[in-house]
Design a protein around this motif. Structure first.
Motif, PDB file in Angstrom:
ATOM      1  N   VAL A 182     -38.692 -25.724  -2.393  1.00  0.00           N
ATOM      2  CA  VAL A 182     -37.350 -25.160  -2.585  1.00  0.00           C
ATOM      3  C   VAL A 182     -37.437 -23.890  -3.431  1.00  0.00           C
ATOM      4  O   VAL A 182     -36.812 -22.869  -3.130  1.00  0.00           O
ATOM      5  N   GLU A 183     -38.233 -23.959  -4.488  1.00  0.00           N
ATOM      6  CA  GLU A 183     -38.395 -22.803  -5.378  1.00  0.00           C
ATOM      7  C   GLU A 183     -38.977 -21.610  -4.624  1.00  0.00           C
ATOM      8  O   GLU A 183     -38.656 -20.462  -4.919  1.00  0.00           O
ATOM      9  N   THR A 184     -39.808 -21.890  -3.614  1.00  0.00           N
ATOM     10  CA  THR A 184     -40.451 -20.828  -2.840  1.00  0.00           C
ATOM     11  C   THR A 184     -39.502 -20.175  -1.846  1.00  0.00           C
ATOM     12  O   THR A 184     -39.506 -18.947  -1.689  1.00  0.00           O
ATOM     13  N   VAL A 185     -38.664 -20.972  -1.166  1.00  0.00           N
ATOM     14  CA  VAL A 185     -37.895 -20.431  -0.039  1.00  0.00           C
ATOM     15  C   VAL A 185     -36.427 -20.136  -0.339  1.00  0.00           C
ATOM     16  O   VAL A 185     -35.796 -19.371   0.389  1.00  0.00           O
ATOM     17  N   CYS A 186     -35.871 -20.717  -1.409  1.00  0.00           N
ATOM     18  CA  CYS A 186     -34.419 -20.606  -1.623  1.00  0.00           C
ATOM     19  C   CYS A 186     -34.030 -19.378  -2.437  1.00  0.00           C
ATOM     20  O   CYS A 186     -34.718 -18.975  -3.372  1.00  0.00           O
ATOM     21  N   ASP A 187     -32.892 -18.808  -2.077  1.00  0.00           N
ATOM     22  CA  ASP A 187     -32.275 -17.743  -2.877  1.00  0.00           C
ATOM     23  C   ASP A 187     -31.515 -18.357  -4.046  1.00  0.00           C
ATOM     24  O   ASP A 187     -31.653 -17.924  -5.191  1.00  0.00           O
ATOM     25  N   ARG A 188     -30.679 -19.349  -3.735  1.00  0.00           N
ATOM     26  CA  ARG A 188     -29.901 -20.038  -4.766  1.00  0.00           C
ATOM     27  C   ARG A 188     -29.983 -21.540  -4.546  1.00  0.00           C
ATOM     28  O   ARG A 188     -30.285 -22.012  -3.444  1.00  0.00           O
ATOM     29  N   VAL A 189     -29.686 -22.288  -5.608  1.00  0.00           N
ATOM     30  CA  VAL A 189     -29.670 -23.746  -5.523  1.00  0.00           C
ATOM     31  C   VAL A 189     -28.475 -24.293  -6.292  1.00  0.00           C
ATOM     32  O   VAL A 189     -27.918 -23.628  -7.171  1.00  0.00           O
ATOM     33  N   ALA A 190     -28.094 -25.507  -5.935  1.00  0.00           N
ATOM     34  CA  ALA A 190     -27.155 -26.287  -6.732  1.00  0.00           C
ATOM     35  C   ALA A 190     -27.812 -27.637  -6.989  1.00  0.00           C
ATOM     36  O   ALA A 190     -28.420 -28.210  -6.077  1.00  0.00           O
ATOM     37  N   ILE A 191     -27.725 -28.111  -8.211  1.00  0.00           N
ATOM     38  CA  ILE A 191     -28.292 -29.419  -8.556  1.00  0.00           C
ATOM     39  C   ILE A 191     -27.150 -30.372  -8.854  1.00  0.00           C
ATOM     40  O   ILE A 191     -26.317 -30.119  -9.731  1.00  0.00           O
ATOM     41  N   LEU A 192     -27.101 -31.465  -8.103  1.00  0.00           N
ATOM     42  CA  LEU A 192     -26.071 -32.487  -8.252  1.00  0.00           C
ATOM     43  C   LEU A 192     -26.629 -33.681  -9.016  1.00  0.00           C
ATOM     44  O   LEU A 192     -27.807 -33.996  -8.926  1.00  0.00           O
ATOM     45  N   ASN A 193     -25.729 -34.357  -9.704  1.00  0.00           N
ATOM     46  CA  ASN A 193     -26.050 -35.657 -10.274  1.00  0.00           C
ATOM     47  C   ASN A 193     -24.752 -36.448 -10.362  1.00  0.00           C
ATOM     48  O   ASN A 193     -23.736 -35.926 -10.814  1.00  0.00           O
ATOM     49  N   GLN A 194     -24.781 -37.667  -9.856  1.00  0.00           N
ATOM     50  CA  GLN A 194     -23.615 -38.559  -9.866  1.00  0.00           C
ATOM     51  C   GLN A 194     -22.376 -37.877  -9.288  1.00  0.00           C
ATOM     52  O   GLN A 194     -21.279 -37.981  -9.813  1.00  0.00           O
ATOM     53  N   GLY A 195     -22.585 -37.173  -8.171  1.00  0.00           N
ATOM     54  CA  GLY A 195     -21.473 -36.603  -7.429  1.00  0.00           C
ATOM     55  C   GLY A 195     -20.920 -35.298  -7.961  1.00  0.00           C
ATOM     56  O   GLY A 195     -19.941 -34.778  -7.428  1.00  0.00           O
ATOM     57  N   GLU A 196     -21.548 -34.738  -9.005  1.00  0.00           N
ATOM     58  CA  GLU A 196     -21.048 -33.507  -9.605  1.00  0.00           C
ATOM     59  C   GLU A 196     -22.133 -32.442  -9.629  1.00  0.00           C
ATOM     60  O   GLU A 196     -23.310 -32.746  -9.864  1.00  0.00           O
ATOM     61  N   VAL A 197     -21.733 -31.187  -9.408  1.00  0.00           N
ATOM     62  CA  VAL A 197     -22.672 -30.077  -9.535  1.00  0.00           C
ATOM     63  C   VAL A 197     -22.892 -29.811 -11.022  1.00  0.00           C
ATOM     64  O   VAL A 197     -21.955 -29.517 -11.761  1.00  0.00           O
ATOM     65  N   LYS A 198     -24.143 -29.929 -11.450  1.00  0.00           N
ATOM     66  CA  LYS A 198     -24.477 -29.714 -12.853  1.00  0.00           C
ATOM     67  C   LYS A 198     -24.898 -28.276 -13.136  1.00  0.00           C
ATOM     68  O   LYS A 198     -24.704 -27.774 -14.241  1.00  0.00           O
ATOM     69  N   VAL A 199     -25.519 -27.640 -12.153  1.00  0.00           N
ATOM     70  CA  VAL A 199     -25.928 -26.250 -12.323  1.00  0.00           C
ATOM     71  C   VAL A 199     -26.050 -25.609 -10.953  1.00  0.00           C
ATOM     72  O   VAL A 199     -26.384 -26.269  -9.975  1.00  0.00           O
ATOM     73  N   THR A 200     -25.737 -24.328 -10.888  1.00  0.00           N
ATOM     74  CA  THR A 200     -25.917 -23.579  -9.655  1.00  0.00           C
ATOM     75  C   THR A 200     -26.303 -22.147 -10.026  1.00  0.00           C
ATOM     76  O   THR A 200     -25.875 -21.633 -11.058  1.00  0.00           O
TER      77      THR A 200
END
Length: 255
Positions: free
Chosen positions: A209-227
């Protein structure tokens, strides 16, 4: 500038909430997605990350019209996802693909092309193009039962591309693949980006993911924690994406 980007988002989720009722009396409801906000822009490769049960597949199912949201809104190309027309310009690869193993790759693609109503002359050209893209042209007439798991996954990607979509939604596209299979899928995603496609995918392979993605969103327990942009997150947290992920989900395993 932020406002301009918002109007150009091709995938937009606002305040999304999905609650599943318990099948048993007196059992608590399950909140699968809770107040999720998300935007994906044309030409991006966007990684949708989180541990099992974080709400990734549920969110994708809302976007695909498989699940109705309890609250909030979601749109594709500015059209509410509850309208079938919203999905005409997308391709989808589920985590588990189920195809008749006695069919060939060519026959599978012809079947899906007919579902999309692609004219016969155009369809044969599309089949040729996508099989070359996924590097299966030489085995196009072999039954799927003779394919490796990586080859079957690439047939799934070819199926998701048969209608020449502008947006690809991929659920764990490298799941269960060996390093060579993962490399081929990663290369294909990069090639699609070069062609101007937008790719939205979930994955547990954080290094890739780190190699191919421009942006990411990280979810935990149904909520976006960081994007954010991968480079920005790595610089801000002073560690790689896997370490950021483990920090955010509390060190729980993503497997």
């Amino acid at each position: 500038m932020a406002d301009t980007r918002s109007t150009n988002a091709i995938l937009q989720v606002q305040g999304l909430r999905v609650v599943y009722r318990s099948p048993g009396a007196g059992q608590p409801e399950k909140v699968a997605v809770n107040g999720l906000n998300l935007e994906v822009f044309p030409g991006e490769v966007f990684g949708f990350l989180g541990p099992n049960g974080a709400g990734k597949t549920t969110t994708m199912n809302v976007l695909l019209g498989f699940v109705n949201a309890t609250a909030g809104a979601a749109s594709l190309f500015g059209v509410d996802v509850r309208r079938p027309i919203a999905r005409q310009r997308i391709g989808y690869l589920p985590e588990q693909t189920y195809y008749y193993k006695f069919l060939t790759a060519e026959e599978i693609l012809r079947f899906y092309g007919r579902i999309f109503g692609i004219p016969k002359s155009e369809l044969e050209q599309r089949i040729d193009a996508v099989l070359k893209l996924v590097e299966l042209d030489s085995v196009r007439r072999r039954p799927l039962k003779s394919y490796s798991k990586g080859m079957q996954q690439r047939v799934g990607l070819a199926q998701a591309l048969i209608n020449n979509p502008d947006l690809l939604i991929l659920d764990e596209p490298t799941s269960g693949l060996d390093p060579l299979g993962r490399m081929k899928v990663r290369t294909l995603i990069q090639r699609l980006k070069q062609e101007g496609k937008t790719v939205f995918f979930s994955s547990h392979e954080l290094g890739e993911v780190e190699t191919v993605c421009d942006r990411v969103a990280i979810l935990n327990q149904g909520e976006v924690k960081v994007t954010g942009r991968v480079d920005d997150l790595v610089r801000e947290h002073q560690c790689n994406l896997e370490q950021i992920f483990l920090k955010i989900v509390g060190g729980s395993s993503s497997n």
